[in-house]
Design a protein around this motif. Structure first.
Motif, mmCIF file in Angstrom:
data_model
loop_
_atom_site.group_PDB
_atom_site.id
_atom_site.type_symbol
_atom_site.label_atom_id
_atom_site.label_comp_id
_atom_site.label_asym_id
_atom_site.label_seq_id
_atom_site.Cartn_x
_atom_site.Cartn_y
_atom_site.Cartn_z
ATOM 1 N N ALA A 84 0.797 -1.324 0.149
ATOM 2 C CA ALA A 84 -0.179 -0.100 0.024
ATOM 3 C C ALA A 84 0.982 1.130 0.007
ATOM 4 O O ALA A 84 2.053 1.216 0.346
ATOM 5 C CB ALA A 84 -0.914 -0.005 1.088
ATOM 6 N N ALA A 85 0.389 2.549 -0.614
ATOM 7 C CA ALA A 85 1.098 3.613 -0.837
ATOM 8 C C ALA A 85 1.624 4.259 0.627
ATOM 9 O O ALA A 85 2.752 4.440 0.810
ATOM 10 C CB ALA A 85 0.744 4.453 -1.631
ATOM 11 N N GLY A 86 0.411 4.265 1.598
ATOM 12 C CA GLY A 86 0.856 5.034 2.884
ATOM 13 C C GLY A 86 -0.327 5.234 3.617
ATOM 14 O O GLY A 86 -1.430 5.273 3.002
ATOM 15 N N ALA A 87 -0.018 5.424 4.721
ATOM 16 C CA ALA A 87 -1.290 5.444 5.967
ATOM 17 C C ALA A 87 -1.289 7.200 6.356
ATOM 18 O O ALA A 87 -0.271 7.769 6.229
ATOM 19 C CB ALA A 87 -0.867 4.523 7.138
ATOM 20 N N SER B 139 4.179 1.356 -5.920
ATOM 21 C CA SER B 139 4.378 -0.022 -5.585
ATOM 22 C C SER B 139 5.850 -0.386 -6.510
ATOM 23 O O SER B 139 6.799 -0.727 -5.861
ATOM 24 C CB SER B 139 3.479 -0.961 -6.051
ATOM 25 N N LEU B 140 5.817 0.152 -7.614
ATOM 26 C CA LEU B 140 7.006 -0.211 -8.476
ATOM 27 C C LEU B 140 8.151 0.349 -7.873
ATOM 28 O O LEU B 140 9.440 -0.054 -7.756
ATOM 29 C CB LEU B 140 6.656 0.328 -9.811
ATOM 30 N N LEU B 141 8.215 1.686 -7.620
ATOM 31 C CA LEU B 141 9.386 2.477 -6.924
ATOM 32 C C LEU B 141 9.718 1.802 -6.007
ATOM 33 O O LEU B 141 10.919 1.453 -5.472
ATOM 34 C CB LEU B 141 9.248 3.986 -6.993
ATOM 35 N N THR B 142 8.921 1.510 -5.119
ATOM 36 C CA THR B 142 9.339 0.935 -3.414
ATOM 37 C C THR B 142 9.779 -0.307 -3.926
ATOM 38 O O THR B 142 10.893 -0.771 -3.108
ATOM 39 C CB THR B 142 7.896 0.999 -2.604
ATOM 40 N N ALA B 143 9.216 -1.187 -4.582
ATOM 41 C CA ALA B 143 9.884 -2.406 -4.868
ATOM 42 C C ALA B 143 11.298 -2.462 -5.351
ATOM 43 O O ALA B 143 12.227 -3.174 -4.849
ATOM 44 C CB ALA B 143 8.905 -3.400 -5.963
ATOM 45 N N SER C 85 11.196 -10.280 -3.057
ATOM 46 C CA SER C 85 9.793 -11.015 -3.193
ATOM 47 C C SER C 85 8.831 -9.900 -3.399
ATOM 48 O O SER C 85 7.696 -10.195 -3.896
ATOM 49 C CB SER C 85 9.483 -11.891 -1.701
ATOM 50 N N LEU C 86 8.959 -8.676 -2.746
ATOM 51 C CA LEU C 86 7.996 -7.426 -3.033
ATOM 52 C C LEU C 86 7.616 -7.396 -4.426
ATOM 53 O O LEU C 86 6.851 -6.964 -4.779
ATOM 54 C CB LEU C 86 8.488 -6.356 -2.134
ATOM 55 N N ALA C 87 9.102 -7.272 -5.303
ATOM 56 C CA ALA C 87 9.142 -7.135 -6.484
ATOM 57 C C ALA C 87 8.340 -8.084 -7.183
ATOM 58 O O ALA C 87 7.718 -7.727 -8.406
ATOM 59 C CB ALA C 87 10.448 -6.813 -7.010
ATOM 60 N N HIS C 88 8.483 -9.235 -6.654
ATOM 61 C CA HIS C 88 7.931 -10.437 -7.260
ATOM 62 C C HIS C 88 6.139 -10.142 -7.339
ATOM 63 O O HIS C 88 5.443 -10.161 -8.214
ATOM 64 C CB HIS C 88 8.282 -11.939 -6.812
ATOM 65 N N GLY C 89 5.754 -9.764 -6.143
ATOM 66 C CA GLY C 89 4.266 -9.387 -5.778
ATOM 67 C C GLY C 89 4.026 -8.315 -6.512
ATOM 68 O O GLY C 89 2.856 -8.358 -7.175
ATOM 69 N N ALA D 298 8.952 6.570 1.123
ATOM 70 C CA ALA D 298 9.621 7.112 2.244
ATOM 71 C C ALA D 298 10.278 5.955 3.035
ATOM 72 O O ALA D 298 11.307 6.299 3.363
ATOM 73 C CB ALA D 298 8.927 8.078 3.076
ATOM 74 N N ALA D 299 9.619 4.911 3.453
ATOM 75 C CA ALA D 299 10.164 4.143 4.345
ATOM 76 C C ALA D 299 11.145 3.334 3.562
ATOM 77 O O ALA D 299 12.110 2.950 4.156
ATOM 78 C CB ALA D 299 8.932 3.135 4.876
ATOM 79 N N ALA D 300 11.107 3.067 2.363
ATOM 80 C CA ALA D 300 12.145 2.306 1.431
ATOM 81 C C ALA D 300 13.417 3.271 1.323
ATOM 82 O O ALA D 300 14.368 2.785 0.849
ATOM 83 C CB ALA D 300 11.515 1.859 0.129
ATOM 84 N N ALA D 301 13.257 4.704 1.530
ATOM 85 C CA ALA D 301 14.548 5.301 1.107
ATOM 86 C C ALA D 301 15.763 5.064 1.837
ATOM 87 O O ALA D 301 16.708 5.072 1.160
ATOM 88 C CB ALA D 301 14.160 7.009 1.529
#
Length: 720
Positions: free
Chosen positions: A281-284, A295-299, A308-312, A635-638
């Motif tokens: 999900a993009a964010g809360a 989703s694509l950038l975060t993966a 596995s996130l990129a797979h999903g 942001a969390a993935a940064a």
């Protein structure tokens, strides 16, 4: 799509999240709860419990003996659970209160809450506990934009052990049931308990909130007040077990990486139809749904932690790839979705709601991510399954994305309810000239051309692997031609950087913005121009000290508290840092990372969606943006992308190689990363005292130095 202001239009105001008590956010997949620090959810604020984009609690307030609970502390036990400590009102003539409340809350497609009240006084006291509750069944966007209006038919009925709220609208019946472990005095919107507490005695009640949709219960997943470990807890534990372990002498870096892992774990969504495939999900709180670009950038950013996130992400987005042409939703054959919403008819499956396709960049990013995943995981079955989707995406780029056949992808919405701007800066006022004038669509964004360039390169690599020399050369030539033309048409000599975009008349949109960092990341920038771009990104009017601003202060439209015209976004900065590192400008990259770390340090390692663009000299702490999501996926993935940029880690799994050239921050003397999975190997990289050690690279050739910036400068060699 709705007849009200469109959730995709991006022109409506957003309700500010903050208030005097502060906001506590709990997240569990497609459910989240917003409350104050006492645990109360107030109807006059954007508070509540949300499940599948519907507010199933709009009011949830406690009174002890007629008084509000005074908040003392909040312990966030997991992303989906918290314990609130508070006290009742002091007795008349006394400074201290006798009654202390612990309120344990668990969220998971519903809510479970235990109240435990203890008398710490010397005398027996009467106890009156009152719970005020209400359900407005408001759509998430109605809450977000402060335009809640009761629609449909509402009913409330009560029994001593429960309250029940029913809503009928649009041929859908929704029911919220509040179950009480202790019988109470009940009436619509209120439950009350009376007791007498001796000194040292405690009183408890457990309350559960569950949902039914057209008579079918939505099964909640609570972390279990009885100590059980259901699905959310198990998944979170498995997620943490998969992540690389970080050891460093830089306490702030370690804290930020740990917070990153926690936030990303909270934002994973699992489709009941495909529970093996996580997607983000993009964010809360406002974006607890699937966004293609996010989703694509975060993966991509999290590949170093969990491929596995990129797979999903790829599998899920491929399932909903555009098939038809629909101007209302902007669906086109091969196009990757922008946003999936659940809405009034939304089911638990990810396909249960409305899908909107109005984005120019998710489609090339899909191909780009598939190519990058191949560098980490040589899974032939995955490529065989998804390469046809990548080819359909490339067909969209050339047929629909390139609207006028000039070789650039452009956007222009086909319906007035859609997004006016369709890049990552998708607010209505984001694309401006230096003098503040709005650019006219169709618009060709600079970073979107970079994504297309990277997509062409990825497809060329796939062709080369298959021995398709002609295919390789065709895609490689497309990439080379695009890079050459981009560096000619977008370059602004007088500004030392690239244009933000080309407008409808092919005029360069000359505002100095952060988007050029994405161009470095994709490699579309000619190497001789990269140092100029780097210096421009770190110039005082662009770099605040905490990060690169979305728009430089010298531009007419600059506003430090705008969404996209002067604010600072962590994901944007991480991508810029990765791009700078790619071109060998590690000092510039590390300045950005150090600035972002300084911002995170003021928030216990957390990075919000964005913060204000004030200079560190104006304000020595990062200023929050009132409607910023936190946690927010990219942001969390940064910090994970910082980690990869610092290591300058680039695998090529099919060739059995991994490039590695670490450069630590000046404030860091030692870094050890254990558990990086590449091509079936689990690497441990240790950097200390200028020395680099790599363990676990059995079968992989470790290439000292950085991966070439321009990997396809010449035609492909003949197949081996």
């Amino acid at each position: 799509m709705t007849s009200d202001p469109s959730p995709f239009a991006g022109t409506t105001a957003v309700a500010p999240l903050g208030h005097a008590e502060g906001t506590v956010t709990l997240v569990a997949g497609q459910a989240f709860a917003l409350s104050g620090r006492s645990g109360d959810m107030r109807a006059d604020l954007p508070n509540g419990l949300f499940v599948l984009d519907t507010r199933i609690l709009s009011r949830w307030e406690l009174l002890l003996n007629g008084h509000r609970v005074e908040p003392l502390a909040v312990e966030l036990e997991t992303p989906f659970s918290a314990r609130f400590a508070g006290r009742g009102a002091p007795d008349a003539g006394h400074a201290d209160a006798s009654l202390v409340l612990f309120r344990s809350r668990y969220v998971g497609l519903g809510m479970q809450e235990r109240l435990r009240i203890t008398n710490h006084g010397a005398d027996t006291v009467p106890l009156l506990v009152e719970l005020g509750c209400d359900v407005d069944f408001a759509d998430l966007f109605e809450v977000k934009e402060s335009r809640v209006q009761r629609r449909g038919r509402h009913r409330a009925d009560v029994k001593p052990g429960r309250l029940r709220f029913t809503h009928d609208a649009d041929r859908v019946t929704k029911v919220v049931k509040i179950s009480l472990s202790e019988d109470a005095e009940v009436e619509p919107g209120r439950a009350a308990w009376r007791a007498s507490l001796d000194p040292g005695a405690s009183w408890e009640v457990v309350i559960e909130v569950t949902v039914e949709l057209d008579g079918v219960p939505i099964v909640p997943h609570f972390a279990g007040l009885d100590g059980a470990h259901p699905e959310p807890t198990r998944r979170l534990e498995e997620w943490h077990a998969r992540l690389p372990q970080i050891e460093t002498d830089h306490a702030g870096f370690a804290q930020t990486i740990e917070r990153s892992a926690n936030d990303l774990g909270a934002l994973r969504i699992f489709d009941p139809d495909h529970p093996e495939l996580p997607i983000l999900a993009a964010g809360a709180p406002w974006f607890m749904t699937v966004f293609g670009r996010d989703s694509l950038l975060t993966a991509w950013m999290t590949l170093i932690a969990d491929p596995s996130l990129a797979h999903g992400v790829l599998e899920t987005l491929a399932r909903f790839q555009g098939e038809d042409e629909d101007p209302r939703t902007e669906e086109q054959p091969g196009r990757i979705l922008h946003e999936m919403r659940f809405g009034q008819a939304g089911g638990l499956a990810l396909g249960g709601g409305d899908i909107y396709y109005g984005t120019v960049d998710a489609t090339p990013l899909f191909v780009m991510l598939l190519g990058e995943l191949r560098r980490w995981d040589p899974d032939d079955e995955l490529v065989d399954r998804l390469l046809p989707h990548a080819d359909r995406a490339l067909e969209w780029i050339q047929r629909h994305g390139d609207r006028d056949g000039d070789g650039y992808v452009e956007y222009e919405r086909s319906d007035e309810r859609g997004l006016a701007n369709q890049g990552w800066k998708d607010s209505w006022d984001a694309i401006r000239f230096a003098d503040g004038t709005f650019a006219r669509t169709p618009i060709a964004l600079c970073e979107a051309q970079g994504y297309v360039y990277a997509a062409y390169l990825a497809r060329a690599h796939f062709a080369e692997e298959m021995g398709d020399v002609a295919g390789h050369d065709r895609w490689a030539e497309k990439a080379r031609t695009l890079r050459r033309r981009f560096n000619e048409d977008f370059w602004l000599e007088e500004r030392g950087t690239f244009a933000l975009a080309l407008d409808a008349d092919k005029r360069p949109v000359d505002a100095v913005c952060s988007n050029v960092g994405h161009c470095l990341w994709t490699g579309i920038v000619d190497p001789e121009l990269a140092p100029l771009v780097a210096d421009r990104l770190l110039a005082p009017d662009s770099f605040s000290g905490f990060g690169v601003r979305t728009m430089a202060t010298s531009m007419a439209a600059y506003n430090p508290v705008s969404y996209h015209n002067g604010s600072v976004w962590p994901h944007d900065n991480a991508i810029a840092a990765a791009g700078l590192a790619r071109y060998g400008m590690v000092d510039h990259a590390n300045r950005i990372i150090e600035g972002q770390l300084a911002a995170a340090a003021h928030q216990r390692g957390a990075l919000p969606e964005l913060f204000a663009g004030f200079s560190i000299d104006e304000l020595g702490v990062p200023a929050g943006y009132p409607t910023s999501c936190s946690p927010q996926a990219w942001a969390a993935a940064a910090p994970l992308l910082w980690l990869r940029a610092m290591l300058r880690l680039d695998p090529q799994a099919v060739q059995g190689r991994v490039w590695l050239e670490p450069t630590l921050l000046d404030s860091m003397a030692r870094l050890r990363v254990e558990g990086i999975r590449v091509a079936g190997c689990t690497l441990t990289v240790t950097v200390e005292g200028g020395e680099v050690e790599v363990a676990g690279a059995d079968g992989l050739e470790v290439m000292p130095g950085a991966r070439p910036v321009l990997p396809l400068a010449a035609p492909a060699p003949p197949p081996r």
